[in-house]
Write an enzyme that holds these catalytic residues in place. Structure first.
Site, PDB file in Angstrom:
ATOM      1  N   THR A 478       0.834  -1.082   0.035  1.00 35.75           N
ATOM      2  CA  THR A 478      -0.135   0.042   0.096  1.00 35.75           C
ATOM      3  C   THR A 478       0.945   1.383   0.017  1.00 35.75           C
ATOM      4  O   THR A 478       0.498   2.294  -0.427  1.00 35.75           O
ATOM      5  CB  THR A 478      -0.893  -0.067   1.372  1.00 35.75           C
ATOM      6  OG1 THR A 478       0.212  -0.258   2.363  1.00 35.75           O
ATOM      7  CG2 THR A 478      -2.062  -0.911   1.385  1.00 35.75           C
ATOM      8  N   PRO A 599      -0.139  11.878  -1.741  1.00 33.71           N
ATOM      9  CA  PRO A 599      -1.067  11.727  -2.907  1.00 33.71           C
ATOM     10  C   PRO A 599      -0.704  10.761  -3.853  1.00 33.71           C
ATOM     11  O   PRO A 599      -1.745  10.310  -4.545  1.00 33.71           O
ATOM     12  CB  PRO A 599      -1.153  13.192  -3.181  1.00 33.71           C
ATOM     13  CG  PRO A 599      -0.483  14.020  -2.211  1.00 33.71           C
ATOM     14  CD  PRO A 599       0.369  13.116  -1.349  1.00 33.71           C
ATOM     15  N   THR A 601       0.721   7.464  -3.213  1.00 34.94           N
ATOM     16  CA  THR A 601       0.245   6.166  -2.893  1.00 34.94           C
ATOM     17  C   THR A 601      -1.103   6.248  -2.618  1.00 34.94           C
ATOM     18  O   THR A 601      -1.883   5.224  -2.671  1.00 34.94           O
ATOM     19  CB  THR A 601       0.941   5.684  -1.635  1.00 34.94           C
ATOM     20  OG1 THR A 601       0.907   6.914  -0.712  1.00 34.94           O
ATOM     21  CG2 THR A 601       2.612   5.527  -1.819  1.00 34.94           C
ATOM     22  N   GLN A 605      -4.331   3.770  -4.192  1.00 37.83           N
ATOM     23  CA  GLN A 605      -5.384   3.134  -3.240  1.00 37.83           C
ATOM     24  C   GLN A 605      -6.586   3.216  -3.719  1.00 37.83           C
ATOM     25  O   GLN A 605      -7.460   2.401  -4.105  1.00 37.83           O
ATOM     26  CB  GLN A 605      -5.047   3.512  -1.791  1.00 37.83           C
ATOM     27  CG  GLN A 605      -4.012   3.048  -1.222  1.00 37.83           C
ATOM     28  CD  GLN A 605      -4.261   1.511  -0.976  1.00 37.83           C
ATOM     29  OE1 GLN A 605      -5.002   0.861  -0.599  1.00 37.83           O
ATOM     30  NE2 GLN A 605      -3.071   0.959  -1.386  1.00 37.83           N
ATOM     31  N   GLY A 669      -8.175   6.693   6.534  1.00 40.06           N
ATOM     32  CA  GLY A 669      -7.972   5.600   5.846  1.00 40.06           C
ATOM     33  C   GLY A 669      -8.775   5.496   4.652  1.00 40.06           C
ATOM     34  O   GLY A 669      -9.703   6.114   4.340  1.00 40.06           O
ATOM     35  N   GLU A 672     -10.166   0.833   1.530  1.00 38.51           N
ATOM     36  CA  GLU A 672     -11.328   0.011   0.904  1.00 38.51           C
ATOM     37  C   GLU A 672     -12.397   0.853   0.304  1.00 38.51           C
ATOM     38  O   GLU A 672     -13.056   0.393  -0.348  1.00 38.51           O
ATOM     39  CB  GLU A 672     -11.913  -0.664   2.192  1.00 38.51           C
ATOM     40  CG  GLU A 672     -11.102  -2.032   2.351  1.00 38.51           C
ATOM     41  CD  GLU A 672     -11.226  -2.640   3.613  1.00 38.51           C
ATOM     42  OE1 GLU A 672     -11.446  -3.323   3.971  1.00 38.51           O
ATOM     43  OE2 GLU A 672     -10.563  -1.802   4.883  1.00 38.51           O
TER      44      GLU A 672
HETATM   45 MO1  MOS Z   1      -9.121  -5.525   4.343  1.00 40.35          MO
HETATM   46  S1  MOS Z   1     -10.438  -7.090   3.576  1.00 40.35           S
HETATM   47  O1  MOS Z   1      -9.849  -5.292   5.881  1.00 40.35           O
HETATM   48  O2  MOS Z   1      -7.918  -6.462   4.651  1.00 40.35           O
END
Ligand code: MOS
Length: 708
Positions: A478, A599, A601, A605, A669, A672
């Site tokens: 990441t 910015p 990296t 994501q 964060g 996701e």
């Molecule tokens: Mo992520 S699916 O919480 O590693």
């Protein structure tokens, strides 16, 4: 010794800038070593190679293991099965308690291990192990009529059901009702680096130590899971993961192959054991996203204002171990409505254990919710953005707390502006370009902000204004190593080049898993706490060698708020009139996630999440053959993911902001949220292009044949 330190907001200099990845050169030159690549310099001498033998039946018991042919094969050293495997001290985690008894819980389960001098002889030996089984009937299919039960909680530890107001009465009274069933496919995580573990046992001064290099999202979690099962103290298991080639959740918890390597290595008198799980084996062993069935009912006034939201979820778990995906959890906080009900029901199947895959819960749940919202907009004759704006809640509908920073409306408006939403025709099927129908769609996105307690970091002076900073967190690709360097530099008020960062080793201060989009918030807060405590204790000119270990004290003000990130995803979809081929020439997300620490990296994501959402929308689907109980699409030729030719113009932006209530860095964060809502935006755009409403993923060409 670790102390709790209240933090003050970071004065940012490096944070917010695009520092080049600190491990870029190590990676592109191949010097970065992944789990099975470690050798002599890391103390790995003369390793043996391990191959997994997997059950070919879905349920029953192993009645006999004939290892003679395997043992006679050149290079094979040992065959380990339930009759001769080392015994475990604790078998509560039945997924990991392999080779302790003859029971077969699912097809693909590890039923024997072959150790050999080379990977080739291990693999050949594995093919020569002959197993006999008592076979029992199995159930391996999730249907709407499959029997289900109510789990005690859903991942990670949320209420299974919620019920407020009177949903049925509100729906009966609502002038507009949208009631449909939405499905999302089973998916497999497929990080670039397959799962891999290298393990060896040593004994010093009468105390055994298990050392591992594991491709994991959290070294401490692996040690904490394995140690009690092996009858060890946690500090008798050392796990390192200096480089990890992705995980998407499948490396968030140890799966059975990690135990296989540990058990096999127990039998080799100290020789290390290397296990490289194959891509095919990953489809049987290392976790996947359950398919979901979402029964949605929305009740609204003619102006689109919601009075009732109901989301009832059916999904599957495994007989060997329960995992309950939190598919309806975003429905609990997303939009305002006085009457709301959610529930989760699980079918127990004789299959491998489902687990985390990027945004478990939010990804499938928001596919259903955001397609349903598009259907409601259509039913009310409203622009889909306007519908969402009319249903913005004043406070978090789930907890009643104010949102600390809810800027969904700004994401929708700014995104609409950047994407060119205003030129969109209101009617579906109104635009063509040659033989292509052209449409645009939008969906909202959300993801909870999480900080996991128990993280600590250590700061040590190296002299000359340089500092060693240590925390056991893992960078799974990441950019965590880079952003933690930036955070440490700002917290100590030095340059990034003055920070010597050590991560990914259980010998370092404890760090939570790289999961739930919580990593940078959790680890970064610990680093800021340690740095601020270090300065308080040792001043600006510390002697070389002085050090401080600290964790971040929880800010009591944080209890008053609901913390979530938000976004708006826009897609342009083209569907071919004659073939149904579906293309996504433009995909764009606008996000509110707190401060973006790097910015470059960060953009990776968001783009990666959008691409993964596009991939889910159009391609990804694991096919389990219910007759045999295994996933038949077990390679990347049959399990399709978006490739370069599918990924066209994919871009993301974010609102400039800093969430200093949540973390001293101002960040919330970002791992996701990019996948959440994306498949819905594509489905909604496909509807706008064609007038065909697709309520399940993947959205394949056959859905559009005969349309128009
Ligand atoms: Mo992520 S699916 O919480 O590693």
């Amino acid at each position: 010794m670790s102390v709790e330190q209240p933090t003050t907001p970071l004065r940012v200099r490096s944070v917010g800038s695009s520092l080049e990845r600190v491990d870029a050169v190590a990676k592109v030159t191949g010097r970065a070593r992944y789990a099975v690549e470690h050798g002599e310099p890391a103390g790995v001498r003369d390793p043996l190679h391990l191959w997994l033998v997997q059950s070919t039946v879905a349920r029953g018991a192993v009645t006999a293991v004939d290892a003679a042919a395997a043992l006679a094969h050149p290079g094979v050293v040992a065959v380990i099965d339930h009759t001769n495997a080392p015994r475990l001290a604790d078998t509560d985690n039945a997924e990991l308690a392999i080779l302790q008894d003859p029971t077969v819980h699912f097809r693909g389960q590890i039923v024997a291990l072959v150790l050999a001098e080379t990977p080739e002889s291990a693999r050949e030996g594995a093919a020569l192990v002959e197993l006999s089984y008592d076979v029992e009937d199995h159930e391996a299919e999730l249907r709407e009529d499959t029997a289900t039960h109510r789990p005690d909680a859903v991942n990670p530890n949320q209420e299974t059901d919620t019920d407020e107001g009177d949903v049925d009465a509100a729906l009966a009274a609502a002038p507009v009702v949208v009631a449909h069933t939405y499905r999302t496919a089973m998916e497999h995580n497929n990080p670039l680096e397959p799962h891999a573990t290298l393990a060896w046992w040593e004994e010093t001064d009468g105390r055994v130590l298990l050392s591992m290099f594991d491709s994991t999202q959290g070294v401490h979690g692996v040690a904490q899971t394995l140690a009690p099962m092996l009858g060890l103290e946690t500090d008798q298991v050392r796990v390192q993961a200096p480089y990890v080639g992705g995980g998407f959740g499948s490396k968030g918890e140890a799966h059975a192959h990690v135990m296989a390597a540990a058990l096999a290595a127990r039998t080799t008198e100290g020789r290390p054991v290397k296990l490289a799980v194959t891509r095919q084996q990953m489809f049987a062993l290392t976790g996947y996203r359950t398919e979901t069935i979402s029964h949605f009912r929305l009740g609204a006034a003619e102006d689109g204002r919601l009075s009732a939201i109901e989301h009832r979820v059916q999904e599957q778990t495994s007989a060997v171990r329960e995992f309950a995906e939190q598919t309806a959890s975003p429905t609990r906080m997303m939009y305002a409505a006085d009457n709301r009900r959610t529930s989760h029901r699980l079918a127990v199947l004789d299959v491998a254990v489902p687990s985390w895959m990027r945004a478990p819960g939010e990804m499938p749940g928001m596919f259903a919710h955001e397609v349903a919202m598009d259907e409601l907009a259509q039913a009310c004759g409203l622009d889909p953005i306007e519908l969402r704006l009319r249903n913005e809640p004043d406070v978090d509908p789930e907890t009643g707390r104010p949102f600390d920073n809810r800027r969904l409306a700004e994401c929708l408006r700014r995104g609409a502006d950047r994407f060119g939403w205003s030129s969109r025709p209101a009617e579906a099927g109104a635009r063509t370009d040659g033989d292509w129908w052209v449409g645009t769609g939008v969906a909202a996105s959300t993801y909870p902000a999480a900080k996991i307690p128990g993280n600590a970091a250590r700061v040590r002076s190296l002299g000359d204004g340089r500092y060693a900073v240590a925390i056991g967190s893992v960078d799974i690709g990441t950019g965590a190593r880079t952003v933690l360097t930036q955070i440490a530099a700002d917290a100590l008020e030095v340059g990034a080049e003055d920070i010597d960062l050590a991560i990914a080793d259980t010998r370092l201060p404890p760090a939570s898993v790289a999961g739930g989009s919580s990593g940078t918030s959790s680890w970064g807060s610990a680093i800021v706490a340690a740095a601020q405590r270090f300065r308080a204790d040792h001043g600006d000119h510390p002697d070389p060698g002085v050090e401080t270990t600290a964790s971040a004290a929880q800010d009591p003000a944080a209890e008053q708020f609901a913390f979530h990130s938000f976004g708006a995803v826009f897609a342009e979809t083209r569907v071919h009139r004659w073939t149904g081929e579906i293309r996504v020439p433009r995909l764009y997300g606008c996000y509110s996630v707190g401060r973006v620490i790097n910015p470059t990296t960060g953009l990776s994501q968001f783009r990666g999440g959008l691409v993964m959402g596009l991939s889910a929308a159009l391609f990804e689907e694991s096919w389990r053959d219910p007759r045999f109980g295994h996933v038949v699409t077990q390679d990347l030729a049959t399990y399709h993911i978006a490739s370069h030719a599918d990924v066209l113009d994919v871009d993301a932006e974010w609102l400039e902001e800093s969430d200093e209530i949540f973390t001293p860095m101002g960040s919330r964060g970002i791992g996701e949220i990019g996948i959440v809502g994306t498949a819905a935006a594509v489905a909604n755009a496909a509807f706008h292009a064609t007038g065909v409403r697709v309520r399940s993923t993947p959205i394949t060409a056959d859905r559009f044949l005969g349309a128009g």
